[in-house]
Motif scaffolding. Structure first.
Motif, short mmCIF file in Angstrom:
data_model
loop_
_atom_site.label_atom_id
_atom_site.label_comp_id
_atom_site.label_asym_id
_atom_site.label_seq_id
_atom_site.Cartn_x
_atom_site.Cartn_y
_atom_site.Cartn_z
N VAL A 47 0.52 -0.01 -2.82
CA VAL A 47 1.57 -1.15 -2.65
C VAL A 47 2.39 -1.40 -3.57
CG1 VAL A 47 2.01 -3.68 -2.03
CG2 VAL A 47 -0.01 -2.02 -0.87
N GLN A 48 3.54 -1.59 -3.70
CA GLN A 48 4.02 -2.48 -4.72
C GLN A 48 5.00 -3.44 -5.05
OE1 GLN A 48 6.83 0.82 -7.41
NE2 GLN A 48 7.96 -0.29 -7.94
N ASP A 49 4.54 -4.40 -6.19
CA ASP A 49 5.58 -5.84 -6.23
C ASP A 49 6.16 -6.08 -7.49
OD1 ASP A 49 6.65 -7.94 -5.76
OD2 ASP A 49 4.68 -8.74 -5.53
N VAL A 50 6.17 -5.20 -8.28
CA VAL A 50 6.63 -5.38 -10.28
C VAL A 50 7.18 -6.30 -10.28
CG1 VAL A 50 5.01 -3.42 -10.60
CG2 VAL A 50 7.49 -2.76 -10.22
N ASP A 86 0.64 13.11 3.40
CA ASP A 86 0.65 12.17 4.78
C ASP A 86 0.68 10.62 3.84
OD1 ASP A 86 -1.89 12.09 4.14
OD2 ASP A 86 -1.88 12.18 6.22
N GLY A 87 0.77 10.48 2.74
CA GLY A 87 0.54 9.03 2.10
C GLY A 87 1.82 7.92 2.65
N ARG A 88 1.12 6.78 2.72
CA ARG A 88 3.07 5.82 2.34
C ARG A 88 3.04 4.80 1.14
NH1 ARG A 88 4.09 8.38 6.45
NH2 ARG A 88 3.50 8.02 7.92
N LEU A 89 4.14 4.22 0.67
CA LEU A 89 4.13 3.55 -1.10
C LEU A 89 5.27 2.58 0.29
CD1 LEU A 89 5.49 2.32 -2.92
CD2 LEU A 89 7.73 4.04 -2.11
N LEU A 90 4.14 1.16 -0.01
CA LEU A 90 4.76 0.13 0.72
C LEU A 90 5.27 -1.19 -0.24
CD1 LEU A 90 2.01 -0.99 3.32
CD2 LEU A 90 3.96 0.66 3.47
N ALA A 91 6.26 -0.53 -0.57
CA ALA A 91 7.01 -1.17 -2.18
C ALA A 91 8.37 -2.60 -1.77
CB ALA A 91 7.87 -0.03 -2.24
#
Ligand SMILES: C[S@@+](CC[C@H](N)C(=O)[O-])C[C@H]1O[C@@H](n2cnc3c(N)ncnc32)[C@H](O)[C@@H]1O
Length: 211
Positions: A133-136, A155-160
């Motif tokens: 999870v990204q919120d920089v 098979d992971g996920r980026l939630l940005a």
């Protein structure tokens, strides 16, 4: 309607249905008698992504690397429903609060680190994670995501959440987002994008998976 992960529910607070997770309160949010606390999407980009029913792929219990944890508003909710949650933040003051938030959550690991330098925490954070999870909210947000791709399972996920003004204060947000997605595509396949404007002006929510 997209399913919410186990551990995230819609509950009624003061007559209004809101997202909620179960855990100790962190930022003055209401908590009901069953221990569910309201998740304020106006203070959380990931919360807004759920409110917009983006398909996050989360089922609950995932291992998570959270980039830009600040004092723990959103990552506290993540740790309520996820598995091991590594929370990276480079500003010392919010990390002091984050450490307090982690005291009530055995699966939350605060890291006073710069998300642009993953090599400084690679020895602590496990690999093959289910989710980043990204919120920089800083210049070079796509670079940060690409550099941290190494921690994600295939098979992971980026939630940005990408903030246009952090890249360029004056440029048209749509043009900024185009450039961000171009760079992000070097390391990820973009699955879904949604503007989060109802909760966060000029922010783009992105779901992606590693290439
Ligand atoms: C919008 S705030 C995050 C809010 C938080 N995600 C939440 O919802 O509770 C952005 C945070 O990213 C942090 N940040 C910016 N650049 C960073 C970097 N390179 N490494 C780590 N943290 C960074 C800032 O210090 C700030 O606390």
């Amino acid at each position: 309607m997209t399913d919410l992960p186990a551990g995230v529910e819609r509950r009624t607070f003061d007559g209004r249905e809101r997202l909620a997770t179960r855990g100790e309160t962190v930022y003055g949010e209401p908590r009901d008698d069953d221990g569910w606390r309201a998740w304020d999407a106006g203070r959380s980009k990931l919360g807004a992504m759920f409110e917009y029913e983006m398909d996050t792929g989360l089922a609950g219990g995932e291992s998570v690397l959270y980039l830009g944890a600040a004092s723990g508003t959103t990552v506290s909710h993540v740790a309520d429903f996820a598995g091991p949650t590594y929370a990276v933040e480079f500003a010392a003051r919010p990390v002091r609060d984050l450490v307090g938030v982690a005291e009530a959550r055995a699966n939350l690991f605060p890291l006073l680190k710069d998300a642009r330098k993953p090599e400084t925490y690679a020895h602590v954070v496990e690999s093959d994670l289910d989710c980043i999870v990204q919120d920089v909210a800083t210049r070079g947000q796509a670079t940060v995501a690409n550099r941290n791709r190494q921690f994600l399972a295939d098979d992971g996920r980026l939630l940005a959440a990408f903030k246009a003004r952090s890249e360029d204060v004056v440029a048209d947000p749509d043009e900024v987002f185009e450039g961000v997605l171009d760079e992000l595509s070097e390391a990820y396949e973009i699955l879904e994008t949604t503007r989060l404007d109802r909760f966060h002006d000029d922010h783009l929510g992105v779901v992606a998976r590693p290439r």
